[in-house]
Scaffold this motif. Structure first.
Motif, PDB file in Angstrom:
ATOM      1  N   MET A   1       0.838  -1.177   0.000  1.00 37.91           N
ATOM      2  CA  MET A   1       0.000   0.000   0.000  1.00 37.91           C
ATOM      3  C   MET A   1       0.883   1.241   0.000  1.00 37.91           C
ATOM      4  N   ALA A   2       0.604   2.154  -0.869  1.00 34.08           N
ATOM      5  CA  ALA A   2       1.385   3.381  -0.975  1.00 34.08           C
ATOM      6  C   ALA A   2       1.057   4.302   0.198  1.00 34.08           C
ATOM      7  N   ALA A   3       2.064   4.970   0.687  1.00 34.09           N
ATOM      8  CA  ALA A   3       1.857   5.919   1.770  1.00 34.09           C
ATOM      9  C   ALA A   3       1.095   7.121   1.234  1.00 34.09           C
ATOM     10  N   THR A   4       0.202   7.626   2.046  1.00 37.76           N
ATOM     11  CA  THR A   4      -0.555   8.796   1.639  1.00 37.76           C
ATOM     12  C   THR A   4       0.097  10.032   2.229  1.00 37.76           C
ATOM     13  N   ALA A   5      -0.086  11.138   1.554  1.00 36.18           N
ATOM     14  CA  ALA A   5       0.492  12.400   2.006  1.00 36.18           C
ATOM     15  C   ALA A   5      -0.201  12.853   3.287  1.00 36.18           C
ATOM     16  N   ALA A   6       0.536  13.563   4.102  1.00 37.21           N
ATOM     17  CA  ALA A   6      -0.042  14.110   5.321  1.00 37.21           C
ATOM     18  C   ALA A   6      -1.179  15.049   4.955  1.00 37.21           C
ATOM     19  N   PRO A   7      -2.236  15.049   5.759  1.00 38.07           N
ATOM     20  CA  PRO A   7      -3.373  15.917   5.456  1.00 38.07           C
ATOM     21  C   PRO A   7      -2.995  17.396   5.526  1.00 38.07           C
ATOM     22  N   GLY A   8      -3.454  18.126   4.528  1.00 41.40           N
ATOM     23  CA  GLY A   8      -3.250  19.563   4.498  1.00 41.40           C
ATOM     24  C   GLY A   8      -4.445  20.278   5.107  1.00 41.40           C
ATOM     25  N   PRO A   9      -4.430  21.612   5.101  1.00 37.17           N
ATOM     26  CA  PRO A   9      -5.528  22.386   5.690  1.00 37.17           C
ATOM     27  C   PRO A   9      -6.898  22.048   5.093  1.00 37.17           C
ATOM     28  N   ASP A  10      -6.968  21.914   3.776  1.00 35.92           N
ATOM     29  CA  ASP A  10      -8.256  21.594   3.152  1.00 35.92           C
ATOM     30  C   ASP A  10      -8.733  20.199   3.550  1.00 35.92           C
ATOM     31  N   ASP A  11      -7.786  19.260   3.686  1.00 30.28           N
ATOM     32  CA  ASP A  11      -8.138  17.907   4.126  1.00 30.28           C
ATOM     33  C   ASP A  11      -8.709  17.934   5.540  1.00 30.28           C
ATOM     34  N   LEU A  12      -8.087  18.717   6.398  1.00 27.85           N
ATOM     35  CA  LEU A  12      -8.561  18.799   7.784  1.00 27.85           C
ATOM     36  C   LEU A  12      -9.965  19.380   7.853  1.00 27.85           C
ATOM     37  N   ILE A  13     -10.236  20.356   7.003  1.00 33.72           N
ATOM     38  CA  ILE A  13     -11.581  20.935   6.981  1.00 33.72           C
ATOM     39  C   ILE A  13     -12.600  19.862   6.614  1.00 33.72           C
ATOM     40  N   ARG A  94     -12.545   1.571   8.948  1.00 34.58           N
ATOM     41  CA  ARG A  94     -11.788   2.792   9.202  1.00 34.58           C
ATOM     42  C   ARG A  94     -10.428   2.709   8.537  1.00 34.58           C
ATOM     43  N   ASP A  95      -9.923   3.848   8.090  1.00 33.05           N
ATOM     44  CA  ASP A  95      -8.566   3.932   7.569  1.00 33.05           C
ATOM     45  C   ASP A  95      -7.696   4.414   8.726  1.00 33.05           C
ATOM     46  N   GLU A  96      -7.194   3.455   9.489  1.00 30.47           N
ATOM     47  CA  GLU A  96      -6.455   3.790  10.709  1.00 30.47           C
ATOM     48  C   GLU A  96      -5.171   4.560  10.416  1.00 30.47           C
ATOM     49  N   GLU A  97      -4.523   4.268   9.291  1.00 34.32           N
ATOM     50  CA  GLU A  97      -3.306   4.998   8.927  1.00 34.32           C
ATOM     51  C   GLU A  97      -3.627   6.481   8.711  1.00 34.32           C
ATOM     52  N   ARG A  98      -4.694   6.729   7.992  1.00 36.07           N
ATOM     53  CA  ARG A  98      -5.105   8.115   7.727  1.00 36.07           C
ATOM     54  C   ARG A  98      -5.533   8.817   9.015  1.00 36.07           C
ATOM     55  N   LEU A  99      -6.256   8.114   9.864  1.00 36.07           N
ATOM     56  CA  LEU A  99      -6.680   8.690  11.133  1.00 36.07           C
ATOM     57  C   LEU A  99      -5.469   9.064  11.986  1.00 36.07           C
ATOM     58  N   ALA A 100      -4.432   8.238  11.983  1.00 31.39           N
ATOM     59  CA  ALA A 100      -3.211   8.542  12.739  1.00 31.39           C
ATOM     60  C   ALA A 100      -2.525   9.771  12.157  1.00 31.39           C
ATOM     61  N   GLN A 101      -2.516   9.903  10.833  1.00 29.12           N
ATOM     62  CA  GLN A 101      -1.916  11.082  10.204  1.00 29.12           C
ATOM     63  C   GLN A 101      -2.681  12.348  10.589  1.00 29.12           C
ATOM     64  N   VAL A 102      -4.008  12.264  10.571  1.00 28.10           N
ATOM     65  CA  VAL A 102      -4.833  13.411  10.945  1.00 28.10           C
ATOM     66  C   VAL A 102      -4.551  13.799  12.394  1.00 28.10           C
ATOM     67  N   ALA A 103      -4.495  12.808  13.285  1.00 26.31           N
ATOM     68  CA  ALA A 103      -4.232  13.083  14.695  1.00 26.31           C
ATOM     69  C   ALA A 103      -2.864  13.734  14.889  1.00 26.31           C
ATOM     70  N   GLN A 104      -1.872  13.262  14.138  1.00 28.66           N
ATOM     71  CA  GLN A 104      -0.537  13.834  14.246  1.00 28.66           C
ATOM     72  C   GLN A 104      -0.518  15.285  13.765  1.00 28.66           C
ATOM     73  N   VAL A 105      -1.163  15.555  12.643  1.00 30.29           N
ATOM     74  CA  VAL A 105      -1.205  16.926  12.127  1.00 30.29           C
ATOM     75  C   VAL A 105      -1.941  17.844  13.108  1.00 30.29           C
ATOM     76  N   ILE A 106      -3.036  17.366  13.662  1.00 28.22           N
ATOM     77  CA  ILE A 106      -3.769  18.176  14.629  1.00 28.22           C
ATOM     78  C   ILE A 106      -2.884  18.462  15.842  1.00 28.22           C
ATOM     79  N   GLY A 107      -2.179  17.435  16.303  1.00 24.53           N
ATOM     80  CA  GLY A 107      -1.333  17.593  17.480  1.00 24.53           C
ATOM     81  C   GLY A 107      -0.158  18.524  17.278  1.00 24.53           C
ATOM     82  N   THR A 108       0.291  18.661  16.044  1.00 19.67           N
ATOM     83  CA  THR A 108       1.456  19.501  15.799  1.00 19.67           C
ATOM     84  C   THR A 108       1.131  20.889  15.253  1.00 19.67           C
ATOM     85  N   THR A 109      -0.109  21.080  14.782  1.00 18.68           N
ATOM     86  CA  THR A 109      -0.421  22.371  14.168  1.00 18.68           C
ATOM     87  C   THR A 109      -1.497  23.172  14.888  1.00 18.68           C
ATOM     88  N   LEU A 110      -2.242  22.549  15.748  1.00 16.94           N
ATOM     89  CA  LEU A 110      -3.315  23.297  16.420  1.00 16.94           C
ATOM     90  C   LEU A 110      -2.948  23.610  17.861  1.00 16.94           C
TER      91      LEU A 110
END
Length: 110
Positions: A1-13, A94-110
Motif C-alpha cells: 500500500m502506498a503511503a498517503t500524504a499528510a493531510p493539508g488544511p483543506d483535508d482537515l476541513i 476505518r482507515d487507521e493509517e489516515r486517522l493517525a496522520q490526521v491526529a498527528q497533524v492536529i497535534g502539531t499544528t493546532l
C-alpha cells in the motif's frame, strides 16, 4: 500500500465537516470495534479485514439506506473510511493509517 500524504488544511476541513455530524461520528465509533458493535449481525465477510456491510450499519443506525450511503460517502471523501466490495455488498472499515496522520497533524499544528 502506498503511503498517503499528510493531510493539508483543506483535508482537515473535510475531516472536521465529516465528523461534525453526530451520526457519522457514531458510525466511526462503531467501526473502531466492529465485532463488539455488530456482533448481533451475521457477517458477510471478515469484519477486521474488509469492514462492516452497509446493510448492517443501516440496520443498527435506524437511518434510511440512502442516508447511510451518503454519510459513508462523506466519510470516504474525507479519507476516514475505505470501501470494499464483497459480491453485491459494500463493506466499510476505518482507515487507521489516515486517522493517525490526521491526529498527528492536529497535534502539531493546532
Amino acid at each position: 500500500m502506498a503511503a498517503t500524504a499528510a493531510p493539508g488544511p483543506d483535508d482537515l476541513i473535510e475531516v472536521f465537516k465529516a465528523l461534525g455530524n453526530p451520526a457519522r461520528l457514531q458510525i466511526m465509533r462503531w467501526l473502531k470495534d466492529p465485532d463488539a458493535h455488530f456482533g448481533a449481525y451475521e457477517p458477510i465477510a471478515d469484519r477486521q479485514s474488509v469492514g462492516v456491510c452497509v446493510t448492517h450499519i443501516q440496520a443498527k443506525s435506524g437511518l434510511a439506506q440512502s442516508t447511510v450511503s451518503s454519510y459513508l460517502a462523506t466519510l470516504e471523501r474525507a479519507g476516514l473510511v475505505r470501501p470494499t466490495r464483497v459480491g453485491k455488498w459494500t463493506h466499510y472499515r476505518r482507515d487507521e493509517e489516515r486517522l493517525a496522520q490526521v491526529a498527528q497533524v492536529i497535534g502539531t499544528t493546532l
